[in-house]
Write a protein that holds these residues in place. Sequence first.
Motif, PDB file in Angstrom:
ATOM      1  N   GLY A  96       0.811  -1.219   0.000  1.00 22.58           N
ATOM      2  CA  GLY A  96       0.000   0.000   0.000  1.00 22.58           C
ATOM      3  C   GLY A  96       0.843   1.266   0.000  1.00 22.58           C
ATOM      4  O   GLY A  96       0.489   2.269   0.640  1.00 22.58           O
ATOM      5  N   ILE A  97       1.969   1.214  -0.717  1.00 23.02           N
ATOM      6  CA  ILE A  97       2.850   2.393  -0.797  1.00 23.02           C
ATOM      7  C   ILE A  97       2.073   3.541  -1.464  1.00 23.02           C
ATOM      8  O   ILE A  97       1.394   3.344  -2.459  1.00 23.02           O
ATOM      9  CB  ILE A  97       4.116   2.064  -1.634  1.00 23.02           C
ATOM     10  N   ASN A  98       2.184   4.725  -0.876  1.00 22.80           N
ATOM     11  CA  ASN A  98       1.484   5.938  -1.340  1.00 22.80           C
ATOM     12  C   ASN A  98      -0.047   5.820  -1.256  1.00 22.80           C
ATOM     13  O   ASN A  98      -0.765   6.554  -1.938  1.00 22.80           O
ATOM     14  CB  ASN A  98       1.894   6.321  -2.766  1.00 22.80           C
ATOM     15  N   LYS A  99      -0.513   4.919  -0.422  1.00 27.13           N
ATOM     16  CA  LYS A  99      -1.957   4.788  -0.207  1.00 27.13           C
ATOM     17  C   LYS A  99      -2.473   6.066   0.459  1.00 27.13           C
ATOM     18  O   LYS A  99      -1.974   6.471   1.505  1.00 27.13           O
ATOM     19  CB  LYS A  99      -2.224   3.585   0.709  1.00 27.13           C
ATOM     20  N   PRO A 100      -3.459   6.730  -0.142  1.00 29.63           N
ATOM     21  CA  PRO A 100      -3.982   7.950   0.497  1.00 29.63           C
ATOM     22  C   PRO A 100      -4.590   7.651   1.859  1.00 29.63           C
ATOM     23  O   PRO A 100      -5.158   6.573   2.060  1.00 29.63           O
ATOM     24  CB  PRO A 100      -5.068   8.413  -0.496  1.00 29.63           C
ATOM     25  N   TYR A 101      -4.464   8.600   2.782  1.00 26.94           N
ATOM     26  CA  TYR A 101      -5.041   8.427   4.111  1.00 26.94           C
ATOM     27  C   TYR A 101      -6.567   8.411   3.985  1.00 26.94           C
ATOM     28  O   TYR A 101      -7.140   9.156   3.196  1.00 26.94           O
ATOM     29  CB  TYR A 101      -4.607   9.564   5.042  1.00 26.94           C
ATOM     30  N   THR A 105       0.043   3.696   4.222  1.00 28.81           N
ATOM     31  CA  THR A 105       0.877   2.492   4.145  1.00 28.81           C
ATOM     32  C   THR A 105       1.191   1.883   5.514  1.00 28.81           C
ATOM     33  O   THR A 105       1.446   0.685   5.617  1.00 28.81           O
ATOM     34  CB  THR A 105       2.174   2.786   3.341  1.00 28.81           C
ATOM     35  N   ALA A 106       1.140   2.705   6.583  1.00 29.86           N
ATOM     36  CA  ALA A 106       1.391   2.172   7.938  1.00 29.86           C
ATOM     37  C   ALA A 106       0.340   1.121   8.319  1.00 29.86           C
ATOM     38  O   ALA A 106       0.595   0.263   9.174  1.00 29.86           O
ATOM     39  CB  ALA A 106       1.403   3.297   8.971  1.00 29.86           C
ATOM     40  N   SER A 107      -0.819   1.196   7.677  1.00 31.25           N
ATOM     41  CA  SER A 107      -1.883   0.223   7.973  1.00 31.25           C
ATOM     42  C   SER A 107      -1.476  -1.191   7.561  1.00 31.25           C
ATOM     43  O   SER A 107      -2.092  -2.163   8.009  1.00 31.25           O
ATOM     44  CB  SER A 107      -3.171   0.579   7.225  1.00 31.25           C
ATOM     45  N   TYR A 108      -0.454  -1.304   6.690  1.00 31.34           N
ATOM     46  CA  TYR A 108       0.003  -2.638   6.290  1.00 31.34           C
ATOM     47  C   TYR A 108       0.398  -3.444   7.527  1.00 31.34           C
ATOM     48  O   TYR A 108       0.098  -4.634   7.628  1.00 31.34           O
ATOM     49  CB  TYR A 108       1.190  -2.556   5.314  1.00 31.34           C
ATOM     50  N   GLY A 109       1.090  -2.785   8.473  1.00 29.09           N
ATOM     51  CA  GLY A 109       1.523  -3.464   9.699  1.00 29.09           C
ATOM     52  C   GLY A 109       0.337  -4.031  10.465  1.00 29.09           C
ATOM     53  O   GLY A 109       0.384  -5.156  10.967  1.00 29.09           O
ATOM     54  N   ALA A 110      -0.736  -3.239  10.548  1.00 29.67           N
ATOM     55  CA  ALA A 110      -1.940  -3.696  11.258  1.00 29.67           C
ATOM     56  C   ALA A 110      -2.605  -4.825  10.486  1.00 29.67           C
ATOM     57  O   ALA A 110      -3.100  -5.796  11.082  1.00 29.67           O
ATOM     58  CB  ALA A 110      -2.902  -2.529  11.444  1.00 29.67           C
TER      59      ALA A 110
END
Length: 206
Positions: free
Chosen positions: A44-49, A110-115
């Motif tokens: 999800g690189i550059n995934k909009p918030y 992209t931080a959501s990938y961790g979750a």
Amino acid sequence: MDKRNVEPFGLKLIMQVYNFAQVCLNVYMIYGLSEVVGVPNIFGINKPYSANLEFFCFVHFLSKALDYFDTIFIILRKKYDQLSVLHVYHHASIGMVWAYLLQIGHANGTASYGAFINSVIHFIMYSHYFIRSIGLENPFKRLVTSAQITQFYSCMLHAVLVPIYDEIIPKKLAILQLCYHTTMIYLFTNFYNQQYKSKGKGKKTS
Ligand SMILES: CC(C)(COP(=O)(O)OP(=O)(O)OC[C@H]1O[C@@H](n2cnc3c(N)ncnc32)[C@H](O)[C@@H]1OP(=O)(O)O)[C@@H](O)C(=O)NCCC(=O)NCCSC(=O)CC(=O)O
């Protein structure tokens, strides 16, 4: 019979219900966070918030508080060998990581990938614990641990790619991720070797 070795029936039932509830909760988070992953952009690189991703990262943060019940069960059952450095360190730290991301407004994109990936792994892990809590052995336990370690390596790769390609999230957060997952890989590799490779199989990590 030594009463101290008798498992209170109520606790056994509570653990079964708890593990099942965790499985369901993780399915819910996988569903909610699935927006972040795609093909070929699996991280999800550059995934909009989005409000949806922030909400589910918040749910994920709350789930880290729920995870403390694992520690409570371990203490109530006096299974102190399960109270390893790995267990205490992970439970004490991961909630703070998500609290920090939420507080600075970057528990999103992209931080959501961790979750997401952690919800997938916890779905597998609590399915394993459910099987164990109903008194069965899991012949695939080793694969559960391997999946957990693979998760940490995938997060390391994510942390390397983010500073290069992502233009939304602060790059310093990738350093936090790299450091955190280095410690997790170290502790989990130790656990894996002691549990599955050493002569005294079944031994726990310190
Ligand atoms: C296969 C694992 C998931 C678990 O391995 P273990 O050797 O600790 O556990 P096990 O399968 O042998 O089960 C041990 C005992 O736990 C009981 N048990 C069942 N449900 C439980 C629960 N929710 N919390 C605590 N204990 C529980 C079982 O009935 C069993 O009891 P009895 O022995 O009486 O039959 C492993 O890969 C692992 O994660 N090990 C590290 C230990 C740990 O703390 N992991 C979770 C947090 S780290 C994490 O969460 C990282 C991540 O994100 O992936």
